[in-house]
Scaffold this active site. Structure first.
Site, PDB file in Angstrom:
ATOM      1  N   LYS A  51       0.788  -1.232   0.000  1.00  0.00           N
ATOM      2  CA  LYS A  51       0.000   0.000   0.000  1.00  0.00           C
ATOM      3  C   LYS A  51       0.826   1.291   0.000  1.00  0.00           C
ATOM      4  O   LYS A  51       0.354   2.335  -0.444  1.00  0.00           O
ATOM      5  CB  LYS A  51      -0.932   0.009   1.217  1.00  0.00           C
ATOM      6  CG  LYS A  51      -2.023  -1.048   1.158  1.00  0.00           C
ATOM      7  CD  LYS A  51      -3.182  -0.611   0.277  1.00  0.00           C
ATOM      8  CE  LYS A  51      -4.349  -1.593   0.397  1.00  0.00           C
ATOM      9  NZ  LYS A  51      -5.489  -1.183  -0.454  1.00  0.00           N
ATOM     10  N   SER A 302       0.603  -9.982  -0.845  1.00  0.00           N
ATOM     11  CA  SER A 302       0.306  -8.547  -0.765  1.00  0.00           C
ATOM     12  C   SER A 302       0.711  -7.907   0.560  1.00  0.00           C
ATOM     13  O   SER A 302       0.959  -6.703   0.610  1.00  0.00           O
ATOM     14  CB  SER A 302      -1.179  -8.305  -1.027  1.00  0.00           C
ATOM     15  OG  SER A 302      -1.957  -9.084  -0.131  1.00  0.00           O
TER      16      SER A 302
END
Lengths: 316, 316
Positions: A51, A302
């Site tokens: 992110k 992720s």
């Protein structure tokens, strides 16, 4: 829709601050699924997830006047920390709206990066309402977690790094929440590897993106009950969906049990810590839901922000 | 004593089979200790530890006639798996002598690499006796875990990789068991970075190498009671000690509690799984036992083969 050039531009922006994360591999993993598999370890990224890439690219793109005003983001998870750290690195004020049931450690980490944390009710509606109020009243610039071209282009830089190491690739597996990561990844992949198939992965209870892609319009679901908290987004974004329709070949699902099994394998055999959402794409490859053989495959881990409680659950 | 050229030669041998492991870093780690720290992640190596480097270099160096006879190794830990996998990759028969109290998972892993596992009594004396008997009766070539030039040169290739990424280095911290890793690392480091200090690290109860280096002759201790099982070696090897006297600047210690704290930090903040011995060198840097500031420092995470029981202990 963003282009490959937007991702190259994002790469120049984020390069000085993000980690260049490694590709991990395991002969046991390969033997089990019958393919040559590389895992892009974004769990080893700063803030423990990809992110930071999108958030930094977005906030760096703001005008001096906007930077002066500051930003507001809402998130129960990794976007909160990504926006907070990106803002801190750029000297920008950040307000992060978090649901009041967020784990204390996540709120602490977000504060640790210098952001002001404001708690709201646990519904997405209330998060959006409170974020909008802060934006309106204090002139803060909203930083959306996925439905934003700068965010999407930033997330695509992870796949750009994969392209430096893998000269050929048959399949790229990417977890799908709101569609920021798969949006940027798909645009990058289709340019880097002609003929590559880009496959999104969700957990079964959170299959809104699969239904959206197969049905041809965005499906909104009730908050799904799944171990993978990054999959609890109820619908993908419009900009993300546009890319998915053009560049994503299919979306498949795995079960929560398969995700847990994958987390434990990653931990015990590959010595790397994935959060449940981070294990979703590897799980689809490991359990070979597409029945591939002898292919070169990459899956993105992720993130790795897993609570101690989750560890206890796996090892209970 | 081996030279830098021996390590370069070993690198050409092991390159096709070992992982090129990444350097991990964390701004939180850096801020806490006040230095720029890079961790060489040999926990992400094949078999979960650096041991494959030396074992492969050794077994690859055997004559065709020796390879035909096969090898014998004794180990309760990572050397067993390293020797087993190296032998398998080279098509050589391997017999591994393990103490009968070895964890079942380690014996299973060793067998999984195709080695024949023979159990013996739990003392080092009995391991050596049984290994010698197999060598004598069946003509197997003994592969020592550390007191061997090919082993030492192979272990040095990890630091060679660090040299490709870090053009300057002030300190290298390496865990010390029998001295195979620090032997190869020290020879490599002193050639790669003029002026670098090479620091060995042990846990306090297992400080035989510290006492040996400071006293000028090899000290043998009773099997130490320490969480770091790779430190339970009772004395360093003669070849290893010769290198240490020439190239190792000092040996420091950390406590078992500091090791546990480091394991948890590596897990939670850096998303990487270290076994206790693997966390020993990072712990010395994190807790800054030398009082360094603003230095560029590398520490080797030697392995990540931690039992589920240990995880439960940390997260209990």
């Amino acid at each position: 829709m963003i282009t490959f050039d937007d991702i190259l531009a994002a790469e120049r922006v984020v390069r000085p601050v993000v980690h260049r994360t490694p590709l991990l591999s395991s002969s046991t993993f390969n033997a089990y699924c019958g393919n040559r598999v590389f895992l892009k370890a974004e769990n080893l990224q700063r803030i423990g997830a990809f992110k930071i890439r999108g958030a930094y690219n977005k906030i760096a793109s703001l005008s001096p006047e906007e930077r002066q005003r500051g930003i507001v983001a809402h998130s129960s998870g990794n976007h909160a920390q990504g926006a907070a750290l990106a803002a801190k690195l750029l000297g920008v004020r950040a307000v992060v709206i978090m649901p009041k049931n967020s784990p204390a450690v996540k709120a602490d980490a977000t504060r640790g990066y210098g952001a002001e944390v404001v708690f709201c009710e646990n519904s997405l509606d209330d998060r959006e309402r409170v974020a909008k109020r802060y934006a309106d009243e204090q002139g803060l610039v909203p930083v959306h977690p996925f439905n934003d071209d700068k965010i999407i282009a930033g997330q695509g830089t992870a796949t750009l790094e994969v392209g430096d190491e893998l000269k050929t690739l048959d399949y790229l597996f990417v977890p799908v929440g709101g569609g920021g990561l798969i949006g940027g990844s798909a645009v990058a992949a289709k340019h880097l590897w002609p003929g590559v198939k880009v496959i999104g992965v969700e957990t079964e209870p959170a299959n809104d993106a699969q239904r959206s892609l197969r049905g041809g319009s965005i499906v909104r679901i009730d908050p799904p009950d799944t171990i993978a908290d990054g999959m609890r987004t109820q619908a993908v974004g419009t900009r993300n969906f546009e890319i998915m329709q053009k560049h994503v070949d299919d979306i498949v699902t795995v079960t929560d049990a398969q995700v847990l099994e994958m987390m434990r394998f990653l931990f015990e055999r590959m010595k790397t810590v994935a959060e449940p959402t981070g294990a979703v794409a590897p799980a689809a490859v490991y359990h070979n839901v597409l029945g591939l053989s002898d292919k070169t495959v990459c899956a993105i881990i992720s993130g790795g922000n897993v609570e101690a409680e989750m560890i206890r659950r796996i090892y209970a």
